[in-house]
Design a protein around this motif. Sequence first.
Motif, PDB file in Angstrom:
ATOM      1  N   MET A   1       0.838  -1.233   0.242  1.00  0.00           N
ATOM      2  CA  MET A   1      -0.320  -0.484  -0.051  1.00  0.00           C
ATOM      3  C   MET A   1       1.036   1.594  -0.075  1.00  0.00           C
ATOM      4  SD  MET A   1      -3.786  -0.366   1.729  1.00  0.00           S
ATOM      5  CE  MET A   1      -4.031  -2.162   2.358  1.00  0.00           C
ATOM      6  N   THR A   2      -0.006   2.486  -0.202  1.00  0.00           N
ATOM      7  CA  THR A   2       1.235   3.197  -0.828  1.00  0.00           C
ATOM      8  C   THR A   2       1.251   4.345   0.117  1.00  0.00           C
ATOM      9  OG1 THR A   2      -0.202   4.386  -2.465  1.00  0.00           O
ATOM     10  CG2 THR A   2       1.222   3.339  -3.319  1.00  0.00           C
ATOM     11  N   LEU A   3       1.267   5.643   0.418  1.00  0.00           N
ATOM     12  CA  LEU A   3       1.761   7.053   1.067  1.00  0.00           C
ATOM     13  C   LEU A   3       0.101   7.465   0.111  1.00  0.00           C
ATOM     14  CD1 LEU A   3       2.533   7.991   3.801  1.00  0.00           C
ATOM     15  CD2 LEU A   3       3.688   9.875   1.819  1.00  0.00           C
ATOM     16  N   ARG A   4       0.167   7.652  -1.251  1.00  0.00           N
ATOM     17  CA  ARG A   4      -0.707   8.589  -1.341  1.00  0.00           C
ATOM     18  C   ARG A   4      -2.355   7.717  -0.858  1.00  0.00           C
ATOM     19  NH1 ARG A   4      -4.002  12.080  -2.882  1.00  0.00           N
ATOM     20  NH2 ARG A   4      -5.072  11.893  -4.494  1.00  0.00           N
ATOM     21  N   PHE A   5      -2.821   5.725  -1.058  1.00  0.00           N
ATOM     22  CA  PHE A   5      -3.671   5.705  -0.334  1.00  0.00           C
ATOM     23  C   PHE A   5      -4.110   5.883   1.176  1.00  0.00           C
ATOM     24  CE2 PHE A   5      -5.693   2.069   1.642  1.00  0.00           C
ATOM     25  CZ  PHE A   5      -6.787   1.435   0.684  1.00  0.00           C
ATOM     26  N   HIS A   6      -2.786   5.480   1.993  1.00  0.00           N
ATOM     27  CA  HIS A   6      -3.231   5.928   3.052  1.00  0.00           C
ATOM     28  C   HIS A   6      -4.113   7.109   3.714  1.00  0.00           C
ATOM     29  CE1 HIS A   6      -1.748   2.620   5.265  1.00  0.00           C
ATOM     30  NE2 HIS A   6      -0.515   2.500   4.118  1.00  0.00           N
ATOM     31  N   LYS A   7      -3.147   8.033   2.518  1.00  0.00           N
ATOM     32  CA  LYS A   7      -3.203  10.047   2.563  1.00  0.00           C
ATOM     33  C   LYS A   7      -5.599   9.739   1.944  1.00  0.00           C
ATOM     34  CE  LYS A   7      -2.078  14.408   1.699  1.00  0.00           C
ATOM     35  NZ  LYS A   7      -0.989  15.005   0.044  1.00  0.00           N
ATOM     36  N   VAL A   8      -5.005   9.200   0.834  1.00  0.00           N
ATOM     37  CA  VAL A   8      -6.353   9.313   1.004  1.00  0.00           C
ATOM     38  C   VAL A   8      -7.463   8.619   1.496  1.00  0.00           C
ATOM     39  CG1 VAL A   8      -8.520   8.688  -1.419  1.00  0.00           C
ATOM     40  CG2 VAL A   8      -5.955   9.596  -1.995  1.00  0.00           C
ATOM     41  N   ALA A   9      -7.435   7.379   2.126  1.00  0.00           N
ATOM     42  CA  ALA A   9      -8.060   6.710   3.200  1.00  0.00           C
ATOM     43  C   ALA A   9      -8.542   7.362   4.194  1.00  0.00           C
ATOM     44  CB  ALA A   9      -7.878   5.144   3.138  1.00  0.00           C
ATOM     45  N   PHE A  10      -7.020   8.156   4.861  1.00  0.00           N
ATOM     46  CA  PHE A  10      -7.713   9.101   5.755  1.00  0.00           C
ATOM     47  C   PHE A  10      -8.569  10.463   6.097  1.00  0.00           C
ATOM     48  CE2 PHE A  10      -5.934  11.877   8.836  1.00  0.00           C
ATOM     49  CZ  PHE A  10      -6.030  10.997  10.514  1.00  0.00           C
ATOM     50  N   ALA A  11      -8.387  10.894   4.425  1.00  0.00           N
ATOM     51  CA  ALA A  11      -9.298  11.442   4.480  1.00  0.00           C
ATOM     52  C   ALA A  11     -10.308  11.272   4.363  1.00  0.00           C
ATOM     53  CB  ALA A  11      -8.687  12.599   2.798  1.00  0.00           C
ATOM     54  N   TRP A  12     -10.776  10.842   3.508  1.00  0.00           N
ATOM     55  CA  TRP A  12     -12.090   9.549   3.284  1.00  0.00           C
ATOM     56  C   TRP A  12     -13.527   9.920   4.539  1.00  0.00           C
ATOM     57  CZ3 TRP A  12     -13.588   6.952  -1.597  1.00  0.00           C
ATOM     58  CH2 TRP A  12     -14.693   6.448  -1.961  1.00  0.00           C
ATOM     59  N   LEU A  13     -12.322   8.717   5.563  1.00  0.00           N
ATOM     60  CA  LEU A  13     -13.046   8.574   6.669  1.00  0.00           C
ATOM     61  C   LEU A  13     -12.867  10.046   7.996  1.00  0.00           C
ATOM     62  CD1 LEU A  13     -10.122   5.419   8.033  1.00  0.00           C
ATOM     63  CD2 LEU A  13     -13.200   5.727   7.739  1.00  0.00           C
ATOM     64  N   GLY A  14     -12.406  10.701   7.245  1.00  0.00           N
ATOM     65  CA  GLY A  14     -11.722  11.842   8.379  1.00  0.00           C
ATOM     66  C   GLY A  14     -13.557  12.916   7.793  1.00  0.00           C
ATOM     67  N   ARG A  15     -13.421  12.567   6.125  1.00  0.00           N
ATOM     68  CA  ARG A  15     -14.372  13.508   6.186  1.00  0.00           C
ATOM     69  C   ARG A  15     -15.550  12.896   6.199  1.00  0.00           C
ATOM     70  NH1 ARG A  15     -12.071  15.664   0.244  1.00  0.00           N
ATOM     71  NH2 ARG A  15     -10.601  17.472   0.522  1.00  0.00           N
ATOM     72  N   SER A  16     -16.061  11.760   5.665  1.00  0.00           N
ATOM     73  CA  SER A  16     -17.070  10.474   6.570  1.00  0.00           C
ATOM     74  C   SER A  16     -17.792  11.126   7.886  1.00  0.00           C
ATOM     75  CB  SER A  16     -16.729   9.326   6.222  1.00  0.00           C
ATOM     76  OG  SER A  16     -16.502   9.349   4.541  1.00  0.00           O
ATOM     77  N   ALA A  17     -16.627  10.709   8.704  1.00  0.00           N
ATOM     78  CA  ALA A  17     -16.967  11.309  10.061  1.00  0.00           C
ATOM     79  C   ALA A  17     -17.672  12.386   9.992  1.00  0.00           C
ATOM     80  CB  ALA A  17     -15.907  11.848  10.814  1.00  0.00           C
ATOM     81  N   GLY A  18     -16.951  13.618   9.534  1.00  0.00           N
ATOM     82  CA  GLY A  18     -17.665  15.558   9.820  1.00  0.00           C
ATOM     83  C   GLY A  18     -19.123  14.720   9.093  1.00  0.00           C
ATOM     84  N   PHE A  19     -19.153  14.188   8.029  1.00  0.00           N
ATOM     85  CA  PHE A  19     -20.558  14.852   7.460  1.00  0.00           C
ATOM     86  C   PHE A  19     -21.353  14.130   7.535  1.00  0.00           C
ATOM     87  CE2 PHE A  19     -18.372  15.194   3.121  1.00  0.00           C
ATOM     88  CZ  PHE A  19     -19.130  16.841   3.057  1.00  0.00           C
ATOM     89  N   TRP A  20     -20.811  12.886   8.543  1.00  0.00           N
ATOM     90  CA  TRP A  20     -22.165  11.881   9.359  1.00  0.00           C
ATOM     91  C   TRP A  20     -22.014  12.846  10.825  1.00  0.00           C
ATOM     92  CZ3 TRP A  20     -21.560   9.655  14.816  1.00  0.00           C
ATOM     93  CH2 TRP A  20     -23.420   8.952  14.920  1.00  0.00           C
TER      94      TRP A  20
END
Length: 171
Positions: A1-20
Amino acid sequence: MTLRFHKVAFAWLGRSAGFWLLWSLLAGVSPASLGVGLITAVASAGLSLQLLPTRGGPSHWQWWRPLPGFLWQSLRGSVDVAWRALAPSRRVRPGWQRVPAPDDALGRYALGSEITLMPGTLMAGTSHDHYLVHLLDRDHAVTRLVWRERDRLQRAGWLPSAAGTTDEADR
């Protein structure tokens, strides 16, 4: 897994939590709305990543830095208008002033919104590279206040550093 994947996954989780969290605040916390809210939050986060992808720009926390100033200006503007309405002795001398505007669309919108919250002002439109500001007191020196707000929004990353003119004569 690349650093880019981790960055996008972390951003998706953070944004999902914010929207939820936003969904829960608006719709309330009930068993029926939690599932729909979670699906909507995950979908909204995916869409937001398409519209505003993660980059090396300002951190997400930096985007929240103008919020206290925004809330303070809103409160000051509301109190000023109420005070003018309730105290007939308070001077009301309406007038117009042209104020230099940033070149980019986001900067023009962000700073224009801030101008409207300043006490006794209303950003009524634009004319080429200037805002048209309606004032409750035409002697109010709004240009200096606009430059201060512009600098604050630049520090938060909402405006590019070269937004608007920097001519000292305009300050």
